[in-house]
Design a protein around this motif. Structure first.
Motif, PDB file in Angstrom:
ATOM      1  N   ALA A 139      34.703  32.921  33.730  1.00  0.00           N
ATOM      2  CA  ALA A 139      34.161  33.853  32.731  1.00  0.00           C
ATOM      3  C   ALA A 139      34.163  35.289  33.232  1.00  0.00           C
ATOM      4  O   ALA A 139      33.918  36.221  32.458  1.00  0.00           O
ATOM      5  N   ASP A 140      34.424  35.496  34.536  1.00  0.00           N
ATOM      6  CA  ASP A 140      34.422  36.857  35.092  1.00  0.00           C
ATOM      7  C   ASP A 140      35.642  37.665  34.673  1.00  0.00           C
ATOM      8  O   ASP A 140      35.722  38.862  34.940  1.00  0.00           O
ATOM      9  N   VAL A 141      36.605  37.040  34.035  1.00  0.00           N
ATOM     10  CA  VAL A 141      37.830  37.734  33.632  1.00  0.00           C
ATOM     11  C   VAL A 141      37.528  38.665  32.458  1.00  0.00           C
ATOM     12  O   VAL A 141      36.977  38.243  31.439  1.00  0.00           O
ATOM     13  N   ASP A 142      37.861  39.949  32.618  1.00  0.00           N
ATOM     14  CA  ASP A 142      37.609  40.927  31.551  1.00  0.00           C
ATOM     15  C   ASP A 142      38.659  40.839  30.451  1.00  0.00           C
ATOM     16  O   ASP A 142      38.347  40.949  29.265  1.00  0.00           O
ATOM     17  N   ARG A 143      39.902  40.683  30.832  1.00  0.00           N
ATOM     18  CA  ARG A 143      40.993  40.606  29.856  1.00  0.00           C
ATOM     19  C   ARG A 143      41.810  39.351  30.147  1.00  0.00           C
ATOM     20  O   ARG A 143      42.053  39.024  31.302  1.00  0.00           O
ATOM     21  N   ALA A 148      47.195  36.154  34.456  1.00  0.00           N
ATOM     22  CA  ALA A 148      48.549  36.052  35.017  1.00  0.00           C
ATOM     23  C   ALA A 148      48.686  36.830  36.317  1.00  0.00           C
ATOM     24  O   ALA A 148      49.762  36.828  36.924  1.00  0.00           O
ATOM     25  N   SER A 149      47.615  37.479  36.766  1.00  0.00           N
ATOM     26  CA  SER A 149      47.695  38.287  37.990  1.00  0.00           C
ATOM     27  C   SER A 149      47.811  37.383  39.215  1.00  0.00           C
ATOM     28  O   SER A 149      47.387  36.221  39.211  1.00  0.00           O
ATOM     29  N   GLU A 150      48.361  37.940  40.264  1.00  0.00           N
ATOM     30  CA  GLU A 150      48.564  37.173  41.491  1.00  0.00           C
ATOM     31  C   GLU A 150      47.238  36.691  42.067  1.00  0.00           C
ATOM     32  O   GLU A 150      47.096  35.527  42.449  1.00  0.00           O
ATOM     33  N   ASP A 151      46.240  37.580  42.135  1.00  0.00           N
ATOM     34  CA  ASP A 151      44.956  37.208  42.724  1.00  0.00           C
ATOM     35  C   ASP A 151      44.295  36.080  41.925  1.00  0.00           C
ATOM     36  O   ASP A 151      43.760  35.124  42.510  1.00  0.00           O
ATOM     37  N   VAL A 255      42.149  27.416  32.400  1.00  0.00           N
ATOM     38  CA  VAL A 255      42.327  28.436  33.433  1.00  0.00           C
ATOM     39  C   VAL A 255      43.329  29.485  32.964  1.00  0.00           C
ATOM     40  O   VAL A 255      43.110  30.697  33.114  1.00  0.00           O
ATOM     41  N   LEU A 256      44.418  29.036  32.368  1.00  0.00           N
ATOM     42  CA  LEU A 256      45.513  29.938  32.000  1.00  0.00           C
ATOM     43  C   LEU A 256      45.248  30.717  30.717  1.00  0.00           C
ATOM     44  O   LEU A 256      45.684  31.870  30.584  1.00  0.00           O
TER      45      LEU A 256
END
Length: 613
Positions: A139-143, A148-151, A255-256
C-alpha cells in the motif's frame, strides 16, 4: 451443486464482505479436544503461569494475537488464541498449530509450544515477529507505475520467492496452505519473510495424521478474491499443489497491478469470477515476461499452470536474471549510441571514444554472461563491434580491426573482405618499410666491410711505399701511367672482394651504394693519374690534385654512409698539403696517410655496428 456451495459461502461471509476475509468452514471429518493440553495461563493449584499476556498485536476472523512473555525463559513471544470456545474454532486453531509445527523453515513462524488457558481455549506460543503485513508494504506505492520500477520489483518479487520456498517445503510434506495472500505474509524489520495463518491447510494424503484431507473438501474455503476455480467449486478431489500455485499467481497479480484477480461488486460475483477464472488483463507498466508468468499461474485448468511452486519460482528467478541482463544491455546501449554519435560527427580514436567502447563492450559482455541468449545484448554488441571495426579501419589500424572482428559471431562478408584487404595493404607496407630499414641498416655486412677496409688500407700503404723505394733505387721508374695502373689494380681488387662477399657487403641498398662509390673513386683515380700526366703535370703535382679530387669523392661517401668515413676526407686533405710541402716524398705520404686513414675507418665502423639494431 456448485451454485449451492457458492450461495452458502456468500451467506457465511455476508453480502457486504469485500472478499478479502478468509472463509473458514468446519474442518471436514475432524474434531479436536484441547483438554489434554497443558494450562499456560492461570492455574488452580497456585503455580505461577507460564505466560504473561500483554497488548493485542492483531486480530483476525478466527483468532487474536497477543504479545506475551514466556516466564520460564523470560522470552518475548506472540500468543495466538481463538476468539471463542466453539468446537469449530478450537479445531481450526489446533489444526493450524499442528500444521505449522510440522514445518521447520526460515519462512514459517516457529511454534514454541501449544497449550490452553484455564477456560480451555487453545494457545499457540510462537516467535514474535517485529514487522508489518505485506499488504501494508504494497500500500506504500504512490503511483501504480512505480510497480514496474527496479527497486519495487526486486523487493516484492524477492518476498514472493521466499513465500514460494515455504510452499515448497509444505508441499514436500504433503500439505497445502490454501490461503496465500499478502495479508498472510509478514515481513520482518530486517527483511525476513514469514507465511502465516495455516488455519485452513489440508493434507494431500494419509501420510499426515490429524489433518483434514484435501479429497474430503466439499465446501468453499479460502479468500474469495484470490480463490482458484477448483477451490471456488468446493471440489476437493481436484485440489492439489497447483491450487497453491494459483494463489501464488493471484498474489503476484496484486503485486504487479495493485488488485487481486476476482474483484467484483458482490461476494457472489467474486466467487463466480473465481470459478470462471478469465485470463487477467495487464496494465501497460507490467513487464511482459511477468505478465506471462502470472497468466500461466492463473490458468483455469490446473494442467496449464506451473506444476509446483518451485517451478514458478524458477521462472521468476529467470526473469530477474534476464531483467538484470536487459538493464545491463540498455546501459551498454546508451554508451554505444554515444560512441556512434561521436563517430558520425567525425571523431577520431581518442581516449573518450575508446573509453566509451570499452564500457559498452564490458556492459554487453556482462549482460550476456548472465543471459547468453539476450537478444538486445547480442545485437547491441554486434553493432558496437562492427562500428569499432569500421573506425579502426578508417584510422588506418587494420590489425586492431582484425582483433575486434575475430570476436564477432558471423561477421558480414563485406566487412571481412574490407578488413582482409586492409590487412593485405598493411602487410605490404610493413614489408616495404622492413626492406627500407634493412637497406638502410649499415650493420648488415659491417664486419666484412671492416675486414676489407683494414686489408685495403694496409695494402695501399705497403704498395705506395714499395713503389717509392723501387723508384729511388732505379728498379722501377714511376710514371703517371704506372701509378694509374696501381690505382686500377686496387679497383680490380675492390670489385673482386665485393663479388666474393656479395651476400654480405652487397645485401643492402646502402652497402651497394658504398661499393659503387668506392669503385667509382678508384676508377676516377685510375683515369686521373694518366690524364693529368698527359696534360704535362709532374707527379708531385698530380698527387696533390688526385688527393683533392679524392677528398671530394670521399665526402660523398660520408654524406651517404655517415661519420665513420670522415677520416678518408681528412686524410686526403692532409695528403694534398703534405705532398705540396714535401714533394720528394709525395708517394710515401700518399701511402702512409692513405693507409692510416683507411685503417682508422675500421674501428669506427665497429662502433657503429655496436650501436645498430
Amino acid at each position: 451443486m456448485t451454485e449451492a456451495r457458492i450461495a452458502e459461502a456468500a451467506t457465511l461471509l455476508g453480502t457486504d464482505s469485500d472478499g478479502r476475509e478468509t472463509l473458514r468452514q468446519e474442518a471436514p471429518g475432524r474434531t479436536t479436544d484441547s483438554s489434554s493440553l497443558p494450562i499456560l495461563i492461570g492455574t488452580s493449584d497456585g503455580e505461577a503461569p507460564q505466560l504473561r499476556l500483554g497488548d493485542t498485536l492483531g486480530e483476525g476472523g478466527m483468532g487474536v494475537v497477543y504479545a506475551a512473555v514466556q516466564t520460564s525463559l523470560d522470552r518475548v513471544v506472540a500468543v495466538k488464541t481463538s476468539r471463542g470456545e466453539t468446537e469449530r474454532m478450537v479445531a481450526q486453531m489446533l489444526r493450524e498449530a499442528r500444521i505449522t509445527g510440522k514445518l521447520e523453515h526460515p519462512n514459517v513462524v516457529p511454534i514454541h509450544t501449544l497449550g490452553r488457558d484455564e477456560t480451555g481455549r487453545p494457545l499457540i506460543v510462537m516467535k514474535r515477529i517485529d514487522g508489518r503485513p505485506w499488504t501494508e508494504l504494497l500500500a506504500d506505492v504512490d503511483r501504480d507505475e512505480e510497480r514496474a520500477s527496479e527497486d519495487f520489483l526486486q523487493r516484492h518479487l524477492g518476498i514472493l520467492l521466499q513465500v514460494a520456498q515455504a510452499l515448497e517445503l509444505a508441499h514436500s510434506r504433503r500439505l497445502l496452505h490454501r490461503d496465500i495472500k499478502p495479508d498472510n505474509v509478514m515481513v520482518g524489520a530486517f527483511g525476513e519473510v514469514y507465511l502465516v495463518d495455516w488455519g485452513i491447510a489440508v493434507a494431500l494424503d494419509d501420510s499426515v495424521a490429524d489433518i483434514p484431507r484435501a479429497r474430503d473438501i466439499t465446501r468453499v474455503e479460502g479468500t474469495p478474491v484470490y480463490l482458484a476455480p477448483e477451490m471456488a467449486a468446493g471440489q476437493g478431489s481436484l485440489i492439489d499443489e497447483r491450487a497453491d500455485v494459483y494463489l501464488l499467481g493471484a498474489t503476484l497479480l496484486e503485486v504487479l497491478t495493485g488488485a487481486p484477480p476476482h474483484q467484483a461488486p458482490s461476494l457472489q460475483a467474486m466467487l463466480y469470477r473465481a470459478l470462471a477464472s478469465p485470463t487477467p488483463e495487464f496494465p501497460g507498466w507490467v513487464p511482459a515476461p511477468l505478465a506471462q508468468i502470472t497468466a500461466r499461474a492463473l490458468a483455469r485448468d490446473p494442467a496449464d499452470r506451473y506444476a509446483s511452486a518451485a517451478e514458478m519460482a524458477a521462472a521468476i528467478r529467470e526473469y530477474l536474471i534476464r531483467r538484470g541482463s536487459l538493464q545491463l544491455a540498455a546501459e551498454a546501449g546508451t554508451r554505444a549510441d554515444e560512441l556512434e554519435a561521436m563517430v558520425t560527427q567525425g571523431a577520431d580514436l581518442g581516449p573518450e571514444v575508446r573509453q566509451l567502447f570499452h564500457e559498452a563492450r564490458f556492459g554487453f559482455d556482462q549482460a550476456l554472461a548472465s543471459w547468453p541468449e539476450n537478444p538486445e545484448a547480442r545485437e547491441g554488441r554486434r553493432r558496437l563491434l562492427e562500428t569499432m571495426v569500421d573506425l579502426e579501419l578508417d584510422q588506418g589500424s587494420p590489425s586492431a580491426a582484425q582483433s575486434i572482428l575475430d570476436t564477432l559471431e558471423s561477421p558480414p562478408t563485406a566487412l571481412v573482405e574490407r578488413v582482409a584487404a586492409a590487412r593485405a595493404t598493411e602487410r605490404a607496407e610493413q614489408e616495404r618499410l622492413r626492406r627500407l630499414a634493412h637497406d638502410a641498416n649499415q650493420a648488415v655486412g659491417a664486419r666484412t666491410r671492416r675486414f676489407f677496409v683494414f686489408l685495403g688500407g694496409f695494402a695501399w700503404a705497403a704498395t705506395c711505399i714499395a713503389a717509392a723505394q723501387l723508384d729511388r733505387q732505379g728498379i722501377l721508374t714511376l710514371t703517371p701511367n704506372r701509378l694509374g695502373l696501381i690505382v686500377g689494380s686496387f679497383l680490380v681488387g675492390t670489385i673482386v672482394s665485393n663479388l666474393i662477399a656479395r651476400r654480405e657487403v652487397l645485401a643492402t641498398e646502402i652497402s651497394r651504394r658504398l661499393a659503387y662509390q668506392i669503385v667509382l673513386l678508384f676508377a676516377a683515380g685510375g683515369v686521373l693519374w694518366p690524364l693529368l700526366g698527359a696534360l704535362g703535370l709532374a707527379l708531385p703535382a698530380i698527387t696533390v690534385v688526385a688527393a683533392v679530387v679524392a677528398a671530394f669523392l670521399w665526402a660523398g661517401v660520408v654524406i651517404n654512409q655517415g661519420f665513420p668515413w670522415l677520416p678518408q676526407v681528412l686524410g686526403q686533405i692532409l695528403i694534398a698539403v703534405a705532398a705540396w710541402l714535401w714533394p720528394a716524398y709525395h708517394l710515401e705520404i700518399y701511402g702512409i696517410i692513405g693507409g692510416v686513414q683507411t685503417c682508422m675507418v675500421a674501428p669506427l665502423l665497429e662502433k657503429k655496428l655496436a650501436r645498430s639494431p
